[in-house]
Motif scaffolding. Structure first.
Motif, short mmCIF file in Angstrom:
data_model
loop_
_atom_site.label_atom_id
_atom_site.label_comp_id
_atom_site.label_asym_id
_atom_site.label_seq_id
_atom_site.Cartn_x
_atom_site.Cartn_y
_atom_site.Cartn_z
N HIS A 176 0.84 -1.20 0.00
CA HIS A 176 0.00 0.00 0.00
C HIS A 176 0.88 1.26 0.00
O HIS A 176 0.54 2.27 -0.63
N VAL A 177 2.01 1.19 0.68
CA VAL A 177 2.95 2.32 0.66
C VAL A 177 3.50 2.50 -0.75
O VAL A 177 3.64 3.63 -1.25
N GLU A 178 3.78 1.39 -1.42
CA GLU A 178 4.28 1.47 -2.81
C GLU A 178 3.26 2.19 -3.70
O GLU A 178 3.60 3.07 -4.49
N ALA A 179 1.98 1.81 -3.52
CA ALA A 179 0.92 2.46 -4.31
C ALA A 179 0.82 3.95 -3.96
O ALA A 179 0.59 4.79 -4.84
N TYR A 180 1.02 4.27 -2.68
CA TYR A 180 0.96 5.66 -2.22
C TYR A 180 1.93 6.56 -2.98
O TYR A 180 1.68 7.74 -3.17
N PHE A 181 3.10 5.98 -3.32
CA PHE A 181 4.12 6.80 -3.99
C PHE A 181 4.07 6.66 -5.51
O PHE A 181 4.23 7.64 -6.23
N ALA A 182 3.83 5.42 -6.00
CA ALA A 182 3.87 5.21 -7.45
C ALA A 182 2.78 6.02 -8.16
O ALA A 182 3.04 6.69 -9.17
N ILE A 183 1.56 5.95 -7.64
CA ILE A 183 0.41 6.50 -8.38
C ILE A 183 0.50 8.03 -8.50
O ILE A 183 0.46 8.56 -9.61
N PRO A 184 0.64 8.77 -7.40
CA PRO A 184 0.75 10.23 -7.55
C PRO A 184 2.01 10.64 -8.32
O PRO A 184 1.97 11.59 -9.11
N SER A 185 3.13 9.92 -8.11
CA SER A 185 4.38 10.34 -8.76
C SER A 185 4.30 10.21 -10.27
O SER A 185 4.95 10.96 -11.01
N MET A 186 3.50 9.26 -10.78
CA MET A 186 3.38 9.13 -12.24
C MET A 186 2.35 10.12 -12.79
O MET A 186 2.12 10.18 -14.00
N GLY A 187 1.72 10.90 -11.91
CA GLY A 187 0.76 11.91 -12.35
C GLY A 187 -0.69 11.47 -12.23
O GLY A 187 -1.61 12.24 -12.47
N ALA A 188 -0.90 10.19 -11.87
CA ALA A 188 -2.26 9.68 -11.69
C ALA A 188 -2.74 10.03 -10.27
O ALA A 188 -2.01 10.66 -9.50
N VAL A 189 -3.95 9.63 -9.96
CA VAL A 189 -4.53 10.00 -8.66
C VAL A 189 -4.87 8.74 -7.86
O VAL A 189 -5.60 7.87 -8.33
N LEU A 190 -4.32 8.67 -6.66
CA LEU A 190 -4.57 7.55 -5.76
C LEU A 190 -5.91 7.76 -5.07
O LEU A 190 -6.15 8.81 -4.47
N HIS A 191 -6.78 6.76 -5.16
CA HIS A 191 -8.05 6.84 -4.44
C HIS A 191 -8.11 5.69 -3.43
O HIS A 191 -8.29 4.53 -3.82
N THR A 192 -7.94 6.01 -2.17
CA THR A 192 -7.96 4.98 -1.13
C THR A 192 -9.41 4.69 -0.77
O THR A 192 -10.14 5.57 -0.33
N LEU A 193 -9.82 3.43 -0.94
CA LEU A 193 -11.20 3.04 -0.65
C LEU A 193 -11.30 2.56 0.79
O LEU A 193 -10.50 1.73 1.24
N ASN A 194 -12.31 3.06 1.47
CA ASN A 194 -12.55 2.67 2.86
C ASN A 194 -13.25 1.31 2.87
O ASN A 194 -14.41 1.19 2.48
N LEU A 195 -12.50 0.28 3.32
CA LEU A 195 -13.02 -1.08 3.19
C LEU A 195 -14.17 -1.35 4.16
O LEU A 195 -14.79 -2.41 4.11
N ARG A 196 -14.44 -0.40 5.06
CA ARG A 196 -15.58 -0.60 5.96
C ARG A 196 -16.83 0.16 5.52
O ARG A 196 -17.84 0.15 6.21
N LEU A 197 -16.76 0.80 4.37
CA LEU A 197 -17.97 1.46 3.87
C LEU A 197 -19.02 0.40 3.52
O LEU A 197 -18.67 -0.71 3.14
N ALA A 198 -20.28 0.78 3.62
CA ALA A 198 -21.34 -0.13 3.19
C ALA A 198 -21.16 -0.39 1.70
O ALA A 198 -20.70 0.50 0.96
N PRO A 199 -21.50 -1.61 1.20
CA PRO A 199 -21.29 -1.95 -0.21
C PRO A 199 -21.85 -0.90 -1.17
O PRO A 199 -21.17 -0.51 -2.12
N GLU A 200 -23.05 -0.40 -0.89
CA GLU A 200 -23.63 0.56 -1.84
C GLU A 200 -22.84 1.86 -1.86
O GLU A 200 -22.76 2.54 -2.88
N GLN A 201 -22.23 2.22 -0.72
CA GLN A 201 -21.40 3.44 -0.69
C GLN A 201 -20.09 3.22 -1.46
O GLN A 201 -19.62 4.12 -2.15
N LEU A 202 -19.53 2.01 -1.35
CA LEU A 202 -18.31 1.70 -2.11
C LEU A 202 -18.60 1.81 -3.61
O LEU A 202 -17.82 2.41 -4.35
#
Ligand code: ADP
Length: 548
Positions: A78-104
């Motif tokens: 997850h730390v690797e994703a934290y750095f790779a995604i923004p550094s390449m210019g893309a946007v990291l979207h961290t999903l809250n795994l405890r959200l209700a399914p319909e909210q996810l």
């Protein structure tokens, strides 16, 4: 006259390249549940982040500012994703795994996520949702877990390690505008639909510097931080970025968030710092009371996300662990205040400062606004809604692809300040004491009662494990407090004794006349008291309420 200084963009890429070189030997240790945890140096994380970026671009076709989501625990990948995604210019979207399914489903569609990186252990959560997630083109799986639940899934499925294998360990990171989106996080929806907060490279950089200041967490490369606060909850309070700036080692619990493995982790890996919401520390305290463990390495703990009962601080003081209270929100990156007392005080004199939410750093301006919109003095008495502004404070919510940013009137003032929805007072020294969330305040006969103050006072009783107080309708007073109490194992309910105990610290007119014992306080997706649920249970007559 303009300055003569260089204008170097403040980017996540810069934090990465600094951490992986200057602090290349610092480590991310991930708990595996096996005899040996997984250990990876910052240098290795940096190399693998480059490999991940190559894979995302070359193999999965991620371009521009497309969103790449993560559905992951706290771990090295997850730390690797934290750095790779923004550094390449893309946007990291961290999903809250405890959200209700319909909210996810709602947040993935709203963010238009193209790829999701998911921990194998979370596939049972993701797999049934995939038919409802049409924006996702690729699923990348990492870590243990049965893959067969993905059989027949529409998006293409990849193994994280296979995707990285053999790719170059360096990446020619693009030059980025520091104001560009780096990461996004939706609020947990405690107070309604999730709202998207989009962090910039600049806001993350400046926030990380603040986290590292001595007046905040003040960690160095001699420290190891146990990062319990999830990486999907406001960037784990900025710790993955801040640690790469200063070389602080990270201890990541992955999915082992129960009190027993946390206690084991602390005893064997001896972190010097930790960060988590109060419910985690309540659970750990009960665990080490029943099965003693040595927690003393963890000299400092950052506790926030919900009010920390003073009784909890006292209990940890006795274990040699100092809890430091912090306040923040998804919208504030999150660091808003920290309760480090001013210099020159004895332990006893420090106490009144420690139980506040803390004071504001230079980067966060604050003001209190009264019911008529008037600005209130910082006198420790005038209570109003807290409004803040600063370089790591949201100025709008994400409106969706092609949509205008959203600035709802109840969340942003006309002059652009964030309305926090939190009610409190500020002392003349700039220490904030929150009395409630605006919607949790109990309005009794024209006076306000703080639910948090009642909860803290009840939780100081030795028989009480947890207590939540909510407003319930009352014919005479409009609203009155209902006290819901969770007893410690073996304790029996004596409402009169609890009320008498409360009367020692709370004005008589504030004492609840409605009491109920519940097995556990309902919690939100990020472990906060879910008062909505209690109010509904009361309205539906599901609680066995005693009046006295
Ligand atoms: P959500 O609004 O979905 O719960 P956040 O994590 O952004 O998600 O929650 C921010 C809120 O949490 C704050 O507005 C405040 O009410 C509460 N909070 C955070 N830290 C503290 C604290 N130290 N004391 C009291 N309340 C806190």
């Amino acid at each position: 006259m303009l300055s003569t200084m260089q204008d170097v963009p403040l980017t996540v890429t810069r934090i990465l390249s600094h951490g992986m070189t200057i602090h290349g030997k610092s480590q991310v240790t991930t708990w595996t549940g096996e005899p040996e945890p997984q250990r990876r140096s910052f240098a290795e994380i940096g190399a693998r982040a480059a490999q991940l970026a190559h894979a995302l671009r070359d193999e999965l076709g991620v371009t521009g500012d497309q969103r790449v989501a993560t559905l992951m625990w706290n771990n090295a990948e997850h730390v690797e994703a934290y750095f790779a995604i923004p550094s390449m210019g893309a946007v990291l979207h961290t999903l809250n795994l405890r959200l209700a399914p319909e909210q996810l489903v709602w947040v993935v569609a709203h963010a238009d996520d193209q790829v999701v990186i998911v921990n194998g252990s979370l596939l049972p959560l993701l797999a049934p949702l995939l038919p409802h997630l049409p924006s996702l083109r690729h699923v990348v799986v990492t870590g243990p877990g049965d893959r067969s639940v993905l059989d027949g899934a529409a998006p293409r499925v990849h193994e994280y390690e296979e995707l990285l294998a053999g790719r170059p360990t360096a990446y020619d990171w693009p030059d980025l505008d520091e104001r560009q989106a780096a990461a996004m996080c939706y609020t947990s929806g405690t107070t309604g639909d999730p709202k998207g907060v989009v962090y910039s490279h600049r806001s993350i950089y400046l926030h990380s510097m603040q986290v590292n200041m001595t007046e905040s967490m003040g960690l160095t490369d001699k420290d190891t931080s146990l990062v319990v606060v999830p990486q999907f909850h406001v960037n784990a309070w900025g710790l993955p970025h801040a640690t790469f700036m200063t070389g602080v080692n990270m201890l990541m619990p992955d999915r082992f968030l129960q009190p027993a493995p946390l206690a084991e982790m602390i005893e064997s890996e001896r972190p010097t710092h930790a960060a988590a919401v109060p419910t985690i520390w309540q659970g750990l305290l009960a665990e080490v009371t029943a099965h003693p463990r040595d927690l003393s390495s963890m000299a400092r703990v950052t506790i926030g996300g919900a009010a920390c009962p003073p009784s909890l601080m006292e209990a940890y003081d006795k274990l040699g662990v100092r809890l430091c209270h912090a306040w923040g929100m998804t919208e504030t990156s999150p660091l808003g205040t920290m309760a480090n007392p001013p210099a020159g005080l004895t332990a006893e004199e420090e106490w009144p400062y420690r139980v506040t939410q803390g004071r504001f750093p230079a980067g966060v301006e604050a003001r209190l606004v009264g019911p008529g919109g008037e600005h209130l003095p910082w006198d420790g008495e005038s209570a109003g809604e807290l409004e803040v502004r600063g370089s790591w404070i949201a100025g709008a919510y994400y409106g969706g692809a092609g949509g205008e940013d959203l600035r709802p009137e109840d969340k942003f003032s006309e002059d652009g300040w964030l309305k926090t929805g939190d009610v409190g007072v500020i002392s003349d020294e700039g220490f904030l004491t929150l009395t409630d969330r605006a919607k949790d305040v109990i309005k009794s006969g024209g006076e306000w009662i703080s639910s948090v103050e009642l909860e803290n006072a009840i939780m100081a009783h030795p028989d009480v494990a947890e207590a939540a107080v909510v407003a319930v309708p009352d014919d005479k007073w409009g609203e009155r407090p209902l006290a819901t109490v969770v007893l410690k194992e073996g304790a029996t309910a004596d409402y009169a004794a609890l009320k008498a105990f409360l009367a020692r610290s709370v004005a008589k007119w504030q004492l609840p006349e409605r009491w109920t014992i519940i097995p556990a306080v309902p919690k939100t997706s990020v472990g906060k008291f879910d008062k909505k649920v209690i109010r509904r249970q009361y309205a539906d007559g599901e609680l066995d309420v005693t009046r006295l």
